[in-house]
Design an enzyme around this catalytic site. Sequence first.
Site, mmCIF file in Angstrom:
data_model
loop_
_atom_site.group_PDB
_atom_site.id
_atom_site.type_symbol
_atom_site.label_atom_id
_atom_site.label_comp_id
_atom_site.label_asym_id
_atom_site.label_seq_id
_atom_site.Cartn_x
_atom_site.Cartn_y
_atom_site.Cartn_z
ATOM 1 C CG HIS A 64 -9.402 -7.261 30.011
ATOM 2 N ND1 HIS A 64 -10.643 -7.937 30.284
ATOM 3 C CD2 HIS A 64 -9.278 -6.769 28.761
ATOM 4 C CE1 HIS A 64 -11.174 -7.892 29.112
ATOM 5 N NE2 HIS A 64 -10.517 -7.077 28.169
HETATM 6 C C1 UD1 Z 1 -7.596 -6.641 23.711
HETATM 7 C C2 UD1 Z 1 -8.910 -6.137 23.035
HETATM 8 C C3 UD1 Z 1 -10.099 -6.643 24.056
HETATM 9 C C4 UD1 Z 1 -10.122 -7.799 24.295
HETATM 10 C C5 UD1 Z 1 -8.682 -8.227 25.111
HETATM 11 C C6 UD1 Z 1 -8.787 -9.641 25.727
HETATM 12 C C7 UD1 Z 1 -8.708 -4.360 21.755
HETATM 13 C C8 UD1 Z 1 -8.761 -2.729 21.639
HETATM 14 N N1 UD1 Z 1 -8.733 -4.819 22.679
HETATM 15 O O1 UD1 Z 1 -7.298 -5.915 25.154
HETATM 16 O O2 UD1 Z 1 -11.223 -6.073 23.317
HETATM 17 O O3 UD1 Z 1 -11.232 -7.944 25.420
HETATM 18 O O4 UD1 Z 1 -7.655 -7.933 24.070
HETATM 19 O O5 UD1 Z 1 -7.465 -9.959 26.077
HETATM 20 O O6 UD1 Z 1 -8.085 -4.759 20.807
HETATM 21 N N2 UD1 Z 1 0.346 -7.787 26.315
HETATM 22 C C9 UD1 Z 1 0.984 -8.875 26.761
HETATM 23 N N3 UD1 Z 1 1.106 -9.947 26.160
HETATM 24 C C10 UD1 Z 1 0.449 -10.003 25.019
HETATM 25 C C11 UD1 Z 1 -0.658 -9.080 24.485
HETATM 26 C C12 UD1 Z 1 -0.546 -8.144 25.226
HETATM 27 O O7 UD1 Z 1 1.669 -8.573 27.860
HETATM 28 O O8 UD1 Z 1 0.367 -11.250 24.198
HETATM 29 C C13 UD1 Z 1 0.115 -6.650 27.316
HETATM 30 C C14 UD1 Z 1 0.350 -5.319 26.248
HETATM 31 O O9 UD1 Z 1 1.721 -5.159 26.138
HETATM 32 C C15 UD1 Z 1 -0.406 -4.260 26.687
HETATM 33 C C16 UD1 Z 1 -1.597 -5.187 27.331
HETATM 34 O O10 UD1 Z 1 -1.217 -6.247 27.493
HETATM 35 O O11 UD1 Z 1 0.141 -3.540 27.673
HETATM 36 C C17 UD1 Z 1 -2.705 -4.861 26.555
HETATM 37 O O12 UD1 Z 1 -2.808 -5.474 25.296
HETATM 38 P P1 UD1 Z 1 -3.714 -5.183 24.058
HETATM 39 O O13 UD1 Z 1 -3.629 -6.097 22.974
HETATM 40 O O14 UD1 Z 1 -3.170 -3.975 23.521
HETATM 41 O O15 UD1 Z 1 -5.006 -4.865 24.516
HETATM 42 P P2 UD1 Z 1 -5.933 -5.834 25.786
HETATM 43 O O16 UD1 Z 1 -6.001 -4.937 26.839
HETATM 44 O O17 UD1 Z 1 -5.400 -7.476 25.649
#
Ligand code: UD1
Length: 375
Positions: A213
């Site tokens: 991811h």
């Molecule tokens: C975050 C953490 C990372 C951790 C990961 C586990 C930071 C900088 N990164 O990264 O350290 O390893 O979580 O998953 O805090 N999204 C959804 N549904 C959700 C949450 C997110 O669809 O419930 C999508 C968002 O729209 C976004 C993407 O996933 O486009 C990334 O979400 P985000 O929480 O920003 O960071 P992660 O890549 O999940």
Amino acid sequence: MTEYHLACVVGARPNFMKMAPLLRAFKQYPHVKTTLIHTGQHYDRNLSDVFFQELGMKQPDVNLEVGSGKHGAQTAQVIERLEAVFEQGPPGGAKYDRLLVVGDVNSTMAATLAAAKLGIPVGHVEAGLRSFDRSMPEEINRIVTDSIADLLLVSEPAGIENLRREGHPDGSMHLVGNVMIDTLVWLLPQARARDTLARHGLEPRRYGVVTLHRPANVDAAMTLSSLLDVLVETSRHLPLAFPIHPRTRRRIEEFGLAGKLREGRILDLPPLGYLDFLALTSQAAVIVTDSGGLQEESTVLGIPCLTARPNTERPITVQEGTSTLVDSDPEQLRACLRAVLDGNYKRGRCPALWDGRAADRIARLIADENHQLGG
Ligand code: UD1
């Protein structure tokens, strides 16, 4: 004994399995009152709610519902909303005595900043880990959080060295072990008793597990495509279960790579709950991942872990454990997968204090701290 009010903040998936054992451990100290605050960074049922159920965590007392967004906006919203919560104070108490944060996600750093500005001391669980790679948002989060926290709770010896180098006093740091492993030790029997493998047509030790991811692996089409090529090729010898993170799923679709997933024997799965995922990882022949937590879990489980990163903030998983860094490099990944399939992969051992008791050590420290302060 005077009540001690602890604000416990979680935001994203890897936080939940770290906070759950801490909340359980604090129950041994009735004067320690915990308020659980969810920032809402992760909000999907399968990235958030399912963990509360499976880890037996109380529902959050407060949900800030910040959701997704750019790093600045997400961080700012947590600070703004949490400041109001902190100013209001705990139910029945004048103010929070301490904030407890875990890990390195945006919510960890944002909560720390909000508390610091209001004079609330911060305890950081998983302090001191450094990848020395500031292109990772998590590295910035770790550095900022540790620079503010006064109670630094460390999972492996490298963390102590890093904190000393950064000038933290010895009295602020404590090697306590790994709370994520507390959850693993607690729930492994339950996970293994599930029918997860049978449901997916898998046999113990005759499949691999993949999770990817990180932006460095999934945000560039060439990198993602060449990693998927190696996985498709490997899956012809060893089926691979691949629970796909929302970010990765979006990129696979954007880059037109969905067809590749159907070429080999890759099991395309949604993000899984804790128990199903542990059922899969604990009985796998190999794990390919870019997750920090999974490097630690595979080390304890004794399962080869090929880590698709150029560096790690958890060096013990490479030095003592089962992890090998293969970067985002298809050739290194292919070579290590071959070594695993040929039975030539290194063995590891479980690091000291990764014994399922880390949360107890932390709870005792915090409860004693209150005692020493005359509570
Ligand atoms: C975050 C953490 C990372 C951790 C990961 C586990 C930071 C900088 N990164 O990264 O350290 O390893 O979580 O998953 O805090 N999204 C959804 N549904 C959700 C949450 C997110 O669809 O419930 C999508 C968002 O729209 C976004 C993407 O996933 O486009 C990334 O979400 P985000 O929480 O920003 O960071 P992660 O890549 O999940």
